[in-house]
Design an enzyme around this catalytic site. Structure first.
Site, short mmCIF file in Angstrom:
data_model
loop_
_atom_site.label_atom_id
_atom_site.label_comp_id
_atom_site.label_asym_id
_atom_site.label_seq_id
_atom_site.Cartn_x
_atom_site.Cartn_y
_atom_site.Cartn_z
N LYS A 1 0.84 -1.21 0.00
CA LYS A 1 0.00 0.00 0.00
C LYS A 1 0.88 1.26 0.00
CE LYS A 1 -2.03 -1.17 3.88
NZ LYS A 1 -1.33 -2.45 4.17
N ARG B 1 -9.71 1.16 8.63
CA ARG B 1 -9.33 -0.21 8.97
C ARG B 1 -10.41 -0.95 9.71
NH1 ARG B 1 -3.40 0.54 8.94
NH2 ARG B 1 -2.52 -1.50 9.29
N ARG C 1 11.73 -6.16 4.98
CA ARG C 1 11.60 -4.70 4.83
C ARG C 1 12.59 -3.97 5.74
NH1 ARG C 1 5.86 -1.97 5.42
NH2 ARG C 1 5.84 -3.13 7.36
N ARG D 1 11.40 -2.24 11.22
CA ARG D 1 10.29 -1.77 12.04
C ARG D 1 10.03 -2.77 13.16
NH1 ARG D 1 5.35 0.10 8.17
NH2 ARG D 1 4.16 -1.12 9.67
N ARG E 1 -0.69 -9.03 13.38
CA ARG E 1 -1.23 -8.02 12.46
C ARG E 1 -2.07 -8.67 11.37
NH1 ARG E 1 4.07 -5.38 10.56
NH2 ARG E 1 2.77 -4.12 9.18
P1 AP5 Z 1 4.91 -1.68 1.81
O1 AP5 Z 1 4.59 -0.84 0.62
O2 AP5 Z 1 5.68 -1.05 2.93
O3 AP5 Z 1 3.57 -2.41 2.33
P2 AP5 Z 1 2.33 -1.85 3.14
O4 AP5 Z 1 1.11 -2.49 2.60
O5 AP5 Z 1 2.35 -0.34 3.17
O6 AP5 Z 1 2.68 -2.49 4.55
P3 AP5 Z 1 2.56 -1.95 6.03
O7 AP5 Z 1 3.17 -3.01 6.87
O8 AP5 Z 1 3.14 -0.57 6.17
O9 AP5 Z 1 1.03 -1.90 6.23
P4 AP5 Z 1 0.26 -1.93 7.53
O10 AP5 Z 1 -1.09 -1.59 7.07
O11 AP5 Z 1 0.37 -3.14 8.35
O12 AP5 Z 1 1.03 -0.85 8.44
P5 AP5 Z 1 0.72 0.68 8.81
O13 AP5 Z 1 2.00 1.39 8.76
O14 AP5 Z 1 -0.45 1.20 8.05
O15 AP5 Z 1 5.72 -2.97 1.29
C1 AP5 Z 1 6.22 -3.93 2.20
C2 AP5 Z 1 7.60 -4.42 1.74
O16 AP5 Z 1 7.46 -5.10 0.50
C3 AP5 Z 1 8.63 -3.30 1.49
O17 AP5 Z 1 9.90 -3.75 1.88
C4 AP5 Z 1 8.58 -3.07 -0.04
O18 AP5 Z 1 9.82 -2.63 -0.53
C5 AP5 Z 1 8.25 -4.49 -0.53
N1 AP5 Z 1 7.41 -4.48 -1.75
C6 AP5 Z 1 6.39 -3.63 -2.05
N2 AP5 Z 1 5.85 -3.95 -3.24
C7 AP5 Z 1 6.54 -5.05 -3.69
C8 AP5 Z 1 6.46 -5.86 -4.86
N3 AP5 Z 1 5.57 -5.62 -5.81
N4 AP5 Z 1 7.32 -6.90 -4.97
C9 AP5 Z 1 8.24 -7.16 -4.01
N5 AP5 Z 1 8.38 -6.42 -2.89
C10 AP5 Z 1 7.53 -5.39 -2.72
O19 AP5 Z 1 0.23 0.51 10.32
C11 AP5 Z 1 1.09 0.13 11.36
C12 AP5 Z 1 0.32 0.09 12.67
O20 AP5 Z 1 -0.20 1.40 12.98
C13 AP5 Z 1 -0.92 -0.82 12.70
O21 AP5 Z 1 -0.60 -2.16 13.00
C14 AP5 Z 1 -1.76 -0.15 13.80
O22 AP5 Z 1 -1.29 -0.48 15.08
C15 AP5 Z 1 -1.50 1.33 13.57
N6 AP5 Z 1 -2.48 1.93 12.64
C16 AP5 Z 1 -2.23 2.50 11.43
N7 AP5 Z 1 -3.36 2.93 10.86
C17 AP5 Z 1 -4.36 2.63 11.73
C18 AP5 Z 1 -5.79 2.79 11.68
N8 AP5 Z 1 -6.41 3.36 10.63
N9 AP5 Z 1 -6.50 2.35 12.74
C19 AP5 Z 1 -5.91 1.79 13.81
N10 AP5 Z 1 -4.57 1.58 13.92
C20 AP5 Z 1 -3.82 2.01 12.87
#
Ligand code: AP5
Length: 217
Positions: free
Chosen positions: A13, A89, A128, A161, A172
């Site tokens: 994402k 979410r 990552r 991270r 997660r």
């Molecule tokens: P990346 O693009 O970083 O993936 P992502 O989907 O953004 O993954 P996240 O882990 O950041 O998502 P998340 O939703 O769990 O975390 P968030 O930060 O929102 O890609 C991942 C890896 O793969 C990278 O190394 C990249 O280089 C690689 N990659 C990408 N595309 C690729 C491809 N095509 N091929 C190969 N490799 C590839 O949330 C973190 C925490 O914050 C949550 O757990 C929660 O506690 C809190 N939080 C955030 N938002 C909320 C909310 N709305 N409500 C409640 N709690 C929240």
């Protein structure tokens, strides 16, 4: 244009949202990044509240998240739309988002659901690495830096991270299934959901997304 990127942890994402933001010239709003920034400064009440939830792989309470997004949407640069990454979410967050946008005569136009299998998600998250200085995101195998452990962009050190540890990733993924997957039905009923094959190169996936949202003229 208001776009939501939906998908499990590691689906790509953030990677795709940054590209879409550059191409469409609308801001990328990542609630995860906002929370991590708040934690990083060590002083903000938001950071202190969020830290324990993130560490455990749980969701930060809806009220906190809705207030945060409401404040972000009120900013001038969000007037023409945003790319939401990591929000909503839960069903409560999705309903709150509809209300917030409606007040401004807007609505979610596209929900882009990135579909990636669990094995690949686990590989992406375990490999990552994030730059401590500028936040750039890399992967030890799929997107390595030129010099090991050092950011290509700013030269700062790379870190893993805390919530990318194996046991937190498992939690997660469970939380996603339980609390976020129901949004697929929510947005399907509103005819804005687009499931997208999220495996392939970053460029291939970006092309799939652009076919849906349209290329800018
Ligand atoms: P990346 O693009 O970083 O993936 P992502 O989907 O953004 O993954 P996240 O882990 O950041 O998502 P998340 O939703 O769990 O975390 P968030 O930060 O929102 O890609 C991942 C890896 O793969 C990278 O190394 C990249 O280089 C690689 N990659 C990408 N595309 C690729 C491809 N095509 N091929 C190969 N490799 C590839 O949330 C973190 C925490 O914050 C949550 O757990 C929660 O506690 C809190 N939080 C955030 N938002 C909320 C909310 N709305 N409500 C409640 N709690 C929240």
């Amino acid at each position: 244009m208001d776009i939501v990127l939906l998908g499990p942890p590691g689906a790509g994402k953030g990677t795709q949202a940054r590209r879409l933001s550059q191409t469409l010239k609308i801001p990328h709003v990542s609630t995860g990044d906002i929370l991590r920034e708040a934690i990083g400064d060590g002083k903000s009440p938001l950071g202190r509240e969020a830290q324990e939830y993130i560490r455990r792989g749980e969701l930060v309470p809806d009220g906190v998240m809705v207030d945060l997004v409401e404040e972000r949407l009120r900013r001038k640069d969000a007037a023409q739309g945003v790319i939401l990454d990591g929000f909503p979410r839960t069903q409560a967050q999705a309903e709150a988002l509809s209300t917030l946008l409606k007040r401004q005569g807007r609505s979610v136009e596209h929900v882009l659901l990135l579909d990636v299998d669990v094995e690949e998600l686990t590989q992406r998250l375990s490999g990552r690495r994030v730059c401590k200085g500028c936040g750039a995101v890399y992967h030890v195998n799929f997107n390595p830096t030129k010099e090991s452990g050092k950011c290509d962009r700013c030269g700062a050190a790379l870190i893993q991270r805390e919530d990318d540890r194996e046991e937190v990733v498992r939690e997660r993924l469970k939380v996603y299934e339980r609390q976020t997957q129901p949004l697929i039905q929510f947005y399907k009923e509103r005819s804005v959901l687009h499931p997208i094959q999220g495996q392939g190169t970053v460029e291939e996936i970006f092309d799939r997304l652009l076919k849906i949202v349209g290329r800018p003229h």
